[in-house]
Write a protein that holds these residues in place. Structure first.
Motif, mmCIF file in Angstrom:
data_model
loop_
_atom_site.group_PDB
_atom_site.id
_atom_site.type_symbol
_atom_site.label_atom_id
_atom_site.label_comp_id
_atom_site.label_asym_id
_atom_site.label_seq_id
_atom_site.Cartn_x
_atom_site.Cartn_y
_atom_site.Cartn_z
ATOM 1 N N HIS A 73 11.076 18.597 -32.645
ATOM 2 C CA HIS A 73 11.145 20.066 -32.633
ATOM 3 C C HIS A 73 11.644 20.575 -33.980
ATOM 4 O O HIS A 73 12.359 19.877 -34.700
ATOM 5 N N ARG A 74 11.299 21.814 -34.287
ATOM 6 C CA ARG A 74 11.820 22.487 -35.476
ATOM 7 C C ARG A 74 13.213 23.059 -35.194
ATOM 8 O O ARG A 74 13.468 23.570 -34.114
ATOM 9 N N ASP A 123 5.834 30.041 -41.490
ATOM 10 C CA ASP A 123 5.620 28.628 -41.829
ATOM 11 C C ASP A 123 5.191 27.790 -40.628
ATOM 12 O O ASP A 123 5.036 26.573 -40.739
ATOM 13 N N VAL A 124 4.987 28.422 -39.476
ATOM 14 C CA VAL A 124 4.529 27.702 -38.290
ATOM 15 C C VAL A 124 3.002 27.658 -38.304
ATOM 16 O O VAL A 124 2.341 28.694 -38.275
ATOM 17 N N GLU A 125 2.440 26.461 -38.364
ATOM 18 C CA GLU A 125 0.987 26.313 -38.423
ATOM 19 C C GLU A 125 0.323 26.902 -37.179
ATOM 20 O O GLU A 125 0.925 26.957 -36.106
ATOM 21 N N SER A 169 5.676 25.054 -31.248
ATOM 22 C CA SER A 169 6.757 26.040 -31.315
ATOM 23 C C SER A 169 6.403 27.276 -30.508
ATOM 24 O O SER A 169 5.236 27.664 -30.431
ATOM 25 N N GLU A 200 0.349 24.896 -34.116
ATOM 26 C CA GLU A 200 1.708 24.671 -33.608
ATOM 27 C C GLU A 200 2.152 25.806 -32.684
ATOM 28 O O GLU A 200 3.109 25.644 -31.911
ATOM 29 N N ARG A 201 1.452 26.932 -32.704
ATOM 30 C CA ARG A 201 1.894 28.123 -31.986
ATOM 31 C C ARG A 201 1.497 28.052 -30.514
ATOM 32 O O ARG A 201 0.338 27.785 -30.189
ATOM 33 N N THR A 222 -2.660 28.438 -26.536
ATOM 34 C CA THR A 222 -2.459 27.669 -27.750
ATOM 35 C C THR A 222 -3.707 27.780 -28.615
ATOM 36 O O THR A 222 -4.728 28.330 -28.187
ATOM 37 N N PHE A 260 5.764 34.687 -34.449
ATOM 38 C CA PHE A 260 6.054 33.364 -34.995
ATOM 39 C C PHE A 260 6.467 33.493 -36.455
ATOM 40 O O PHE A 260 6.072 34.442 -37.152
ATOM 41 N N LYS A 261 7.221 32.533 -36.939
ATOM 42 C CA LYS A 261 7.554 32.496 -38.356
ATOM 43 C C LYS A 261 6.313 32.104 -39.158
ATOM 44 O O LYS A 261 5.434 31.401 -38.674
ATOM 45 N N ALA A 282 -1.307 20.082 -35.424
ATOM 46 C CA ALA A 282 0.083 19.894 -35.815
ATOM 47 C C ALA A 282 0.798 18.982 -34.823
ATOM 48 O O ALA A 282 0.534 19.018 -33.618
#
Length: 430
Positions: free
Chosen positions: A73-74, A200-202, A179, A205-206, A157, A197-198, A175
């Motif tokens: 996890h991030r 930098d989140v691919e 996240s 990954e979302r 997703t 989402f931030k 990814a």
């Protein structure tokens, strides 16, 4: 029966991966009787036990948790602290916490959830908002998918990829991490919520996971479309919010696939599943294809995008492969010949197939032609899965002279096919 010769199945299987996990709040079961105000809940008891640890033991325990989960996890420590912040009610009965104690408490009230362990299906596809660096004649796309995990909870997703000039489809690597977004605003008066989402989140990954009570058991079957209005593109998707007992249609809106606004739809025509938005206004109004009666397809209009009433039945089951019911398979696609509407039909032994109809461009209530036989039906290699004998899509797109069609197989995994438009047009009958 054989598939149409102009259907080109790919071998781009997108299968569920139980190794992709998110962390969700863990809520201990409530005692089977009402608590008096002075009594403590199970959450309080867990917090008491954490606070009973001396500093060295607590530090060792947190280090062990990080060693076990950090690579999965991030920003895990920040996640632990955020979860502790959400639990102020349970923490209020205790003295002040050290940062270490708050992080450890947060860890005890989270659990991993394998959001796509069971299925990855019912895709839709739209052009990517960023086409930078794409070779001439190519197109980068965003693919949305319905992911299903433990308890049959559905989330949204994404994947990305490129359609090359010659029609080859390339899927970008997925990814390793997954996240969830931050809830940007509380529920508004119209029931809308925003998540973000931030940067930098691919994309892959979302994961947009249910955030409201109406969505608590699932965000199902998003039908994305790039909607163009006054030269500006907005991505909308209708989807089904499911709480385990009932459904309602909702609309998701984004311009960048980083921030999403989700709003309930209103009106008599918004009470069923399977609504799909046209990619532009028709005579100044928003238009949808919907199935209001679990059997036929309707054309409905709205002045404000959120209120949908009335409707006109335009397509009814006509051929044996769709005698049980028909429904739409995503937003209509604008062609020179008219609006191409992909449909699904349910036939004997609840077998789902994909067909098409052509609607008049100026008056979509007029059906110009439709397919007598399915374009895609479950073949012998793609009929087994969680729900056997089903092929289904939530949206395709046009690229040059072909239709790129992502489709789900037996409510389990997803694949792609391409269809030449000229040959498809010749297969339609009036």
């Amino acid at each position: 029966m054989s598939q149409p010769t102009f259907l080109n199945r790919q071998a781009l299987y997108l299968r569920p991966d139980p190794g992709r996990v998110i962390v969700r709040p863990f809520k201990p079961a409530i005692e089977p009787r009402d608590l008096r105000p002075e009594e403590k809940t199970r959450a309080n008891h867990i917090v008491d036990r954490v606070l009973s640890l001396d500093a060295e033991t607590a530090a060792d325990q947190l280090a062990e948790v990080l060693e076990n989960f950090e690579g999965r996890h991030r920003n895990l420590l920040a996640t632990f602290e955020s979860r502790a912040d959400e639990m102020e009610e349970a923490l209020a009965a205790h003295p002040e916490f050290t940062q270490l104690q708050r992080r450890l408490v947060g860890a005890y009230f989270l659990h991993e959830y394998s959001f796509e362990a069971a299925a990855l299906f019912n895709p839709s596809i739209v052009p990517h908002p960023d086409q930078t660096g794409v070779s001439e004649g190519g197109l980068r796309f965003v693919l949305s998918l319905r992911a299903v995990g433990e308890g049959h909870v559905s989330s949204l997703t994404f994947r990305s990829g490129t359609i090359e000039a010659r029609g080859n489809i390339v899927i970008d690597p997925t990814a390793r991490l997954a996240s969830m977004p931050k809830l940007k605003h509380p529920v508004s008066e119209d029931g809308a919520v925003e998540v973000t989402f931030k940067h930098d989140v691919e994309l892959s990954e979302r994961v947009v996971f249910p955030v409201t009570e109406a969505q608590s058991n699932g965000i199902e079957d998003a039908r994305f479309v790039e909607f163009k209005d006054q030269g500006r593109s907005t991505y909308y998707a209708t989807y089904t919010a499911y709480n385990g007992r009932g459904i309602r249609s909702e609309l998701i809106e984004t311009r960048d696939f980083l921030s999403f606004r989700m709003t309930p739809l209103r009106g008599s025509a918004a009470r069923n599943k399977g609504m799909a938005l046209f990619p532009r206004r028709i005579d100044g109004r928003y238009a949808m294809i919907a199935r209001q009666d679990n059997e036929n397809l309707y054309l409905i209009y709205s002045d404000d995008l959120l209120t949908w009433d009335g409707g006109q039945a335009i397509l009814k089951p006509e051929f044996p492969w769709e005698f049980v019911q028909i429904g739409n398979c995503g937003a209509p696609i604008e062609l020179d010949e008219g609006w191409l509407l992909l449909t699904h039909g349910v036939g004997p032994v609840r077998k789902y197939s994909i067909g098409a109809a052509l609607l008049d461009k100026n008056d979509p209530s007029k059906v110009i032609a439709r397919t007598r036989e399915p374009l895609v039906r479950p073949d012998q290699s793609e009929r087994e899965g969680y729900v056997p004998n089903v092929v289904y899509t939530c949206g395709a797109l046009r690229h040059g002279e072909v239709i790129v069609l992502p489709y789900a197989v037996s409510d389990t995994f997803s694949n792609f096919a391409t269809i030449r438009i000229d040959q498809l047009m010749r297969s339609l009958t009036g």
